[in-house]
Write a protein that holds these residues in place. Structure first.
Motif, PDB file in Angstrom:
ATOM      1  N   VAL A 145     -10.226   4.759  -2.432  1.00 17.58           N
ATOM      2  CA  VAL A 145      -8.993   4.769  -2.608  1.00 17.58           C
ATOM      3  C   VAL A 145      -8.428   3.603  -1.635  1.00 17.58           C
ATOM      4  O   VAL A 145      -7.382   2.947  -2.146  1.00 17.58           O
ATOM      5  CB  VAL A 145      -8.208   5.894  -2.581  1.00 17.58           C
ATOM      6  CG1 VAL A 145      -8.280   6.575  -1.052  1.00 17.58           C
ATOM      7  CG2 VAL A 145      -6.637   5.912  -2.813  1.00 17.58           C
ATOM      8  N   ALA A 146      -9.116   3.220  -0.406  1.00 15.19           N
ATOM      9  CA  ALA A 146      -8.627   2.458   0.426  1.00 15.19           C
ATOM     10  C   ALA A 146      -8.627   1.062   0.129  1.00 15.19           C
ATOM     11  O   ALA A 146      -7.970   0.093  -0.037  1.00 15.19           O
ATOM     12  CB  ALA A 146      -9.188   2.328   1.663  1.00 15.19           C
TER      13      ALA A 146
ATOM     14  N   THR B 155     -13.019  11.616  -2.649  1.00 27.29           N
ATOM     15  CA  THR B 155     -13.272  11.412  -1.396  1.00 27.29           C
ATOM     16  C   THR B 155     -14.502  10.121  -1.199  1.00 27.29           C
ATOM     17  O   THR B 155     -15.328   9.887  -0.384  1.00 27.29           O
ATOM     18  CB  THR B 155     -14.142  12.292  -0.559  1.00 27.29           C
ATOM     19  OG1 THR B 155     -15.264  12.908  -1.232  1.00 27.29           O
ATOM     20  CG2 THR B 155     -13.030  13.493  -0.569  1.00 27.29           C
ATOM     21  N   ARG B 156     -14.650   9.453  -2.393  1.00 26.00           N
ATOM     22  CA  ARG B 156     -15.880   8.493  -2.353  1.00 26.00           C
ATOM     23  C   ARG B 156     -15.835   7.314  -1.695  1.00 26.00           C
ATOM     24  O   ARG B 156     -14.716   6.893  -1.414  1.00 26.00           O
ATOM     25  CB  ARG B 156     -15.871   8.065  -3.947  1.00 26.00           C
ATOM     26  CG  ARG B 156     -16.967   7.205  -4.425  1.00 26.00           C
ATOM     27  CD  ARG B 156     -17.137   7.116  -5.930  1.00 26.00           C
ATOM     28  NE  ARG B 156     -16.119   6.702  -6.712  1.00 26.00           N
ATOM     29  CZ  ARG B 156     -15.455   5.338  -6.793  1.00 26.00           C
ATOM     30  NH1 ARG B 156     -16.059   4.432  -6.569  1.00 26.00           N
ATOM     31  NH2 ARG B 156     -14.426   5.228  -7.465  1.00 26.00           N
TER      32      ARG B 156
ATOM     33  N   ARG C  85       0.705  -1.143  -0.097  1.00 22.98           N
ATOM     34  CA  ARG C  85       0.054  -0.156   0.126  1.00 22.98           C
ATOM     35  C   ARG C  85       0.793   1.050   0.013  1.00 22.98           C
ATOM     36  O   ARG C  85       0.782   2.219  -0.919  1.00 22.98           O
ATOM     37  CB  ARG C  85      -0.971   0.109   1.327  1.00 22.98           C
ATOM     38  CG  ARG C  85      -2.071  -0.854   1.118  1.00 22.98           C
ATOM     39  CD  ARG C  85      -2.815  -0.784   2.377  1.00 22.98           C
ATOM     40  NE  ARG C  85      -4.043  -1.835   2.517  1.00 22.98           N
ATOM     41  CZ  ARG C  85      -3.864  -3.236   2.929  1.00 22.98           C
ATOM     42  NH1 ARG C  85      -2.734  -3.571   3.155  1.00 22.98           N
ATOM     43  NH2 ARG C  85      -4.787  -3.719   2.906  1.00 22.98           N
ATOM     44  N   ILE C  86       1.813   1.276   1.020  1.00 26.91           N
ATOM     45  CA  ILE C  86       2.762   2.334   0.791  1.00 26.91           C
ATOM     46  C   ILE C  86       3.423   2.747  -0.352  1.00 26.91           C
ATOM     47  O   ILE C  86       3.523   3.525  -0.992  1.00 26.91           O
ATOM     48  CB  ILE C  86       3.933   2.089   2.047  1.00 26.91           C
ATOM     49  CG1 ILE C  86       3.032   1.879   3.419  1.00 26.91           C
ATOM     50  CG2 ILE C  86       4.708   3.361   2.023  1.00 26.91           C
ATOM     51  CD1 ILE C  86       4.021   1.720   4.589  1.00 26.91           C
ATOM     52  N   ALA C  87       4.036   1.344  -0.881  1.00 19.42           N
ATOM     53  CA  ALA C  87       4.634   1.550  -2.299  1.00 19.42           C
ATOM     54  C   ALA C  87       3.777   2.028  -3.334  1.00 19.42           C
ATOM     55  O   ALA C  87       4.247   2.977  -4.046  1.00 19.42           O
ATOM     56  CB  ALA C  87       5.356   0.189  -2.506  1.00 19.42           C
ATOM     57  N   HIS C  88       2.316   1.587  -3.494  1.00 20.06           N
ATOM     58  CA  HIS C  88       1.811   1.900  -4.447  1.00 20.06           C
ATOM     59  C   HIS C  88       1.512   3.412  -4.532  1.00 20.06           C
ATOM     60  O   HIS C  88       1.397   4.040  -5.573  1.00 20.06           O
ATOM     61  CB  HIS C  88       0.517   1.019  -4.570  1.00 20.06           C
ATOM     62  CG  HIS C  88      -0.243   0.916  -5.720  1.00 20.06           C
ATOM     63  ND1 HIS C  88       0.057   0.107  -6.701  1.00 20.06           N
ATOM     64  CD2 HIS C  88      -1.424   1.520  -6.071  1.00 20.06           C
ATOM     65  CE1 HIS C  88      -0.731   0.349  -7.848  1.00 20.06           C
ATOM     66  NE2 HIS C  88      -1.600   1.198  -7.587  1.00 20.06           N
TER      67      HIS C  88
ATOM     68  N   LEU D 179      -2.627  13.774  -8.095  1.00 19.78           N
ATOM     69  CA  LEU D 179      -3.562  14.107  -8.820  1.00 19.78           C
ATOM     70  C   LEU D 179      -4.399  12.942  -9.642  1.00 19.78           C
ATOM     71  O   LEU D 179      -5.700  13.124  -9.499  1.00 19.78           O
ATOM     72  CB  LEU D 179      -3.185  15.170 -10.066  1.00 19.78           C
ATOM     73  CG  LEU D 179      -2.509  16.198  -9.778  1.00 19.78           C
ATOM     74  CD1 LEU D 179      -1.964  16.858 -11.057  1.00 19.78           C
ATOM     75  CD2 LEU D 179      -3.488  17.161  -9.226  1.00 19.78           C
ATOM     76  N   GLU D 180      -3.856  11.906 -10.069  1.00 15.55           N
ATOM     77  CA  GLU D 180      -4.363  10.727 -10.492  1.00 15.55           C
ATOM     78  C   GLU D 180      -5.327  10.200  -9.679  1.00 15.55           C
ATOM     79  O   GLU D 180      -6.670   9.947  -9.693  1.00 15.55           O
ATOM     80  CB  GLU D 180      -3.519   9.779 -11.304  1.00 15.55           C
ATOM     81  CG  GLU D 180      -4.210   8.560 -11.739  1.00 15.55           C
ATOM     82  CD  GLU D 180      -3.699   7.020 -11.363  1.00 15.55           C
ATOM     83  OE1 GLU D 180      -2.526   6.967 -10.644  1.00 15.55           O
ATOM     84  OE2 GLU D 180      -4.396   6.163 -11.684  1.00 15.55           O
TER      85      GLU D 180
END
Ligand SMILES: CC(=O)SCCNC(=O)CCNC(=O)[C@H](O)C(C)(C)COP(=O)(O)OP(=O)(O)OC[C@H]1O[C@@H](n2cnc3c(N)ncnc32)[C@H](O)[C@@H]1OP(=O)(O)O
Ligand SMILES: N[C@@H](CCO)C(=O)O
Length: 356
Positions: A251-252, A241-242, A223-226, A233-234
């Motif tokens: 995003v999580a 905030t979906r 997760r950190i790496a990604h 921006l992407e």
């Protein structure tokens, strides 16, 4: 743009067993197995061989569908095949799983002569060690000089190491989205990823049970790496905030997905070892500095970066381009560092120019 298509000839993964290998920082590997794949046909004078270097969690499978030994489809699928930028009607393309990896080449999850896993006993390795193993593979294949060595990210380190360590063995170089030396930012994010793995009780000091590996720690590391592989921006444009129906931020959920996928296909021991090899990367070490090291390169070179890459910022490729005396090629991409994997059309155009 061409590329691999169903029915095209693809090399199956094959193995080369090498004798004892002594990593530069100490220890010994009594034998080393190298897993590699090839595409195309080697010319009788072996002048048409191209070495493709994969990145951190990549493997030898540059092109073709997923299958046994290839947990993911080819990571540069469109770039290799008849008529593709790495045109298999012209070139013999080789890609090997890196020393310390977990897709067939000897690494921490491999067995030692006593029958146990290497785990924490696996010696520290450097990018230089990885290239020395690849040089032994080239020798075994009868390739004294690569027509081209190509790599992005961690693969760019090995490509540059080849061109600096043995300049007479590299006719052309494509150095992509990488640097000549690790930055504090890269070391910082990578040691944080390592800390996440080490904090998982299943890690067991590196001697974890293969049936019960530290997937939670590896997932956090990914997760950190990604996040460092993509651009702010992407991510904001895609997810904002979906919140999904399952209550997770979108995003999580996306990061959970990438964490689960990596944990299902990669070894935590290799992750720690390979990120440590990246942390110690400095092409100028023992060579009088970066400028002096780059001055050794005789390959016709293309140096390229992705404009929104926050992990390997374009200044790092500018340094290499300046040292090699070539213009910097900038790939414009919203994706950030992963642009080197996603923007295959732009990478293909650079390859076609270099190989023309
Ligand atoms: C040389 C080498 O480096 S080889 C190793 C490279 N390959 C990898 O690292 C594999 C992991 N993937 C990646 O790093 C990247 O996905 C890339 C660079 C390969 C491709 O990038 P993109 O095409 O932009 O894919 P993206 O990052 O959007 O991910 C798409 C995945 O996220 C999933 N996804 C998207 N949104 C969500 C969400 N809200 N929740 C859950 N999953 C989501 C998609 O379903 C898709 O899943 P799938 O890959 O299982 O089909
Ligand atoms: N997605 C790439 C990024 C590292 O360059 C990988 O996992 O290898």
């Amino acid at each position: 743009m061409g590329g691999w298509a169903e029915g095209d000839p693809v090399g199956d993964r094959v193995f080369l067993d090498l004798p004892a290998f002594r990593p530069e920082r100490g220890g010994v590997l009594p034998s080393v197995r190298v897993a590699y794949e090839t595409w195309g046909t080697l010319a009788p004078d072996a002048s048409n061989a191209v070495l493709v270097e994969h990145a951190l969690t990549g493997d030898s499978h540059v092109a073709g569908p997923a299958g046994p030994g290839h947990p993911t489809p080819g990571w540069w699928d469109g770039l290799v095949g008849p008529g593709a930028p790495l045109d298999t009607d012209r070139f013999f393309v080789v890609c090997a799983n890196v020393l310390g990896g977990c897709q067939g080449t000897t690494g921490p999850s491999s067995l030692t002569p006593d029958g146990g896993r290497w785990g924490s006993r696996f010696p520290e390795i450097t990018v230089g060690d990885q290239v020395r193993v690849e040089a032994a593979l080239a020798d075994a294949l009868g390739i004294s000089r690569w027509a081209c060595v190509v790599g992005g990210s961690m693969g760019g380190m090995r490509a540059l190491e080849w061109a600096v360590a043995v300049p007479d063995r590299v006719a052309r170089l494509l150095f992509l989205a990488s640097g000549a030396v690790a930055t504090a930012d890269q070391i910082g994010t990578q040691t944080t990823q390592q800390a996440a793995i080490r904090a998982d009780p299943r890690w067991a000091g590196g001697d974890y049970d293969p049936a019960d590996p530290p997937v939670a720690g590896l997932g956090v590391a990914r997760r950190i790496a990604h996040l460092t592989y993509r651009s702010a921006l992407e991510l904001d444009a895609r997810f904002g905030t979906r919140v999904q129906d399952d209550g997770r931020f979108a995003v999580a959920s996306y990061l959970d997905h990438h964490a689960d996928k990596l944990a299902g296909r990669f070894e935590a021991g290799s992750y720690v070892l390979l990120t440590e090899a990246m942390n110690s990367w400095d092409v100028g070490r023992d060579r009088g500095g970066i400028e002096a090291a780059l001055a050794r390169v005789t390959a016709r070179s293309v140096v390229a970066g992705v404009d929104g890459d926050r992990l390997y910022p374009i200044t790092q490729q500018q340094q290499v381009a300046d040292g090699l005396g070539v213009p910097l090629q900038v790939i414009s991409s919203p994706f950030g560092h992963d642009g080197f994997l996603i923007e295959t059309r732009a990478v293909g155009a650079l390859l076609r120019d270099l190989l023309a």
